[in-house]
Motif scaffolding. Structure first.
Motif, mmCIF file in Angstrom:
data_model
loop_
_atom_site.group_PDB
_atom_site.id
_atom_site.type_symbol
_atom_site.label_atom_id
_atom_site.label_comp_id
_atom_site.label_asym_id
_atom_site.label_seq_id
_atom_site.Cartn_x
_atom_site.Cartn_y
_atom_site.Cartn_z
ATOM 1 N N ALA A 33 0.842 -1.195 0.000
ATOM 2 C CA ALA A 33 0.000 0.000 0.000
ATOM 3 C C ALA A 33 0.881 1.251 0.000
ATOM 4 O O ALA A 33 2.003 1.257 0.502
ATOM 5 N N LEU A 34 0.324 2.317 -0.575
ATOM 6 C CA LEU A 34 1.040 3.588 -0.708
ATOM 7 C C LEU A 34 0.039 4.698 -0.469
ATOM 8 O O LEU A 34 -1.122 4.586 -0.868
ATOM 9 N N ARG A 35 0.470 5.769 0.192
ATOM 10 C CA ARG A 35 -0.433 6.909 0.402
ATOM 11 C C ARG A 35 0.407 8.173 0.529
ATOM 12 O O ARG A 35 1.630 8.109 0.732
ATOM 13 N N LEU A 36 -0.286 9.326 0.411
ATOM 14 C CA LEU A 36 0.349 10.619 0.653
ATOM 15 C C LEU A 36 -0.297 11.223 1.888
ATOM 16 O O LEU A 36 -1.510 11.151 2.055
ATOM 17 N N ALA A 37 0.507 11.812 2.751
ATOM 18 C CA ALA A 37 0.011 12.368 4.020
ATOM 19 C C ALA A 37 0.474 13.817 4.168
ATOM 20 O O ALA A 37 1.526 14.203 3.667
ATOM 21 N N GLY A 38 -0.344 14.610 4.866
ATOM 22 C CA GLY A 38 0.061 15.983 5.192
ATOM 23 C C GLY A 38 -0.181 16.999 4.095
ATOM 24 O O GLY A 38 0.164 18.172 4.250
ATOM 25 N N GLY A 39 -0.791 16.577 2.982
ATOM 26 C CA GLY A 39 -1.048 17.514 1.889
ATOM 27 C C GLY A 39 -2.469 18.051 1.935
ATOM 28 O O GLY A 39 -3.239 17.740 2.838
ATOM 29 N N ARG A 40 -2.816 18.861 0.944
ATOM 30 C CA ARG A 40 -4.148 19.470 0.892
ATOM 31 C C ARG A 40 -5.135 18.659 0.066
ATOM 32 O O ARG A 40 -6.316 18.995 -0.014
#
Length: 205
Positions: A2-9
């Motif tokens: 799994a992959l995700r992006l965190a802390g963005g808008r």
């Protein structure tokens, strides 16, 4: 994998986080560049990479640092397919991030400060206006809160003068407009619409 992006808008920008054996970790920015970020954007169905910032641009992550010296060529289907160093000498202040082409950000223009004015969205590399055909209290509240501007006072109308038009429809108070349903440059929902505006009750910086 799994992959995700965190802390963005939006879900298409942020700190890169990977899952390994049930634990989420980050990627070190040594050697991090656009081909690496391209693989992440494509894996998340977020288009292509516009930027590949390092130095924990989206805040410091937690957990293990799972990849270092990532060397994607850009065609890989998955970040784990790219070569990387087996050991690392990084800390979370070097966490890698990405900004993908499907990321959206917003501003209010023409008002007395950053918390009032015409709604403009940056999407696919250009600034566009938002159609007021479905610009209701919920959508306006989501935007005021995303911008750190409190809640909605009024929703004035403006004219469309930018090349693109975006429509948002939020069924509930989402973390940002990007999490609502949206369509870009479809004429039907924008027919005879004005450009959405909002005056929030907070003041912008």
């Amino acid at each position: 994998r799994a992959l995700r992006l965190a802390g963005g808008r939006s879900r298409c920008e942020g700190r890169v986080e990977l899952e390994q054996e049930g634990t989420w970790g980050t990627v070190c920015d040594d050697g991090w560049d656009i081909p690496d970020a391209d693989v992440v954007c494509r894996q998340l169905q977020c288009g292509h990479a516009l930027r590949a910032p390092g130095n924990a641009a989206f805040g410091r992550g937690h957990g293990p640092i799972l990849r270092d010296e990532v060397g994607c060529e850009g065609h890989e289907r998955d970040l784990w397919e790219c070569p990387a160093a087996p050991e690392h000498d990084c800390s979370h202040k070097e966490d890698a991030g990405v900004v993908c082409s499907e990321h959206q950000e917003w501003r209010l223009s023409g008002g007395r400060d950053g918390c009032a004015g015409r709604v403009e969205v940056f999407f696919r590399g250009t600034w566009s206006t938002v159609c007021n055909s479905t610009w209701y209290e919920t959508e306006a509240t989501v935007l005021c809160r995303t911008l750190g501007c409190g809640d909605v006072l009024r929703r004035p109308s403006f004219g469309h003068t930018l090349p693109g038009k975006m429509v948002y429809l939020c069924e509930s108070l989402q973390p940002s407009l990007a999490f609502c349903r949206w369509t870009f440059n479809k004429s039907a929902p924008c027919y005879q619409s004005g450009a959405a505006g909002v005056i929030c009750n907070g003041t912008g910086s």
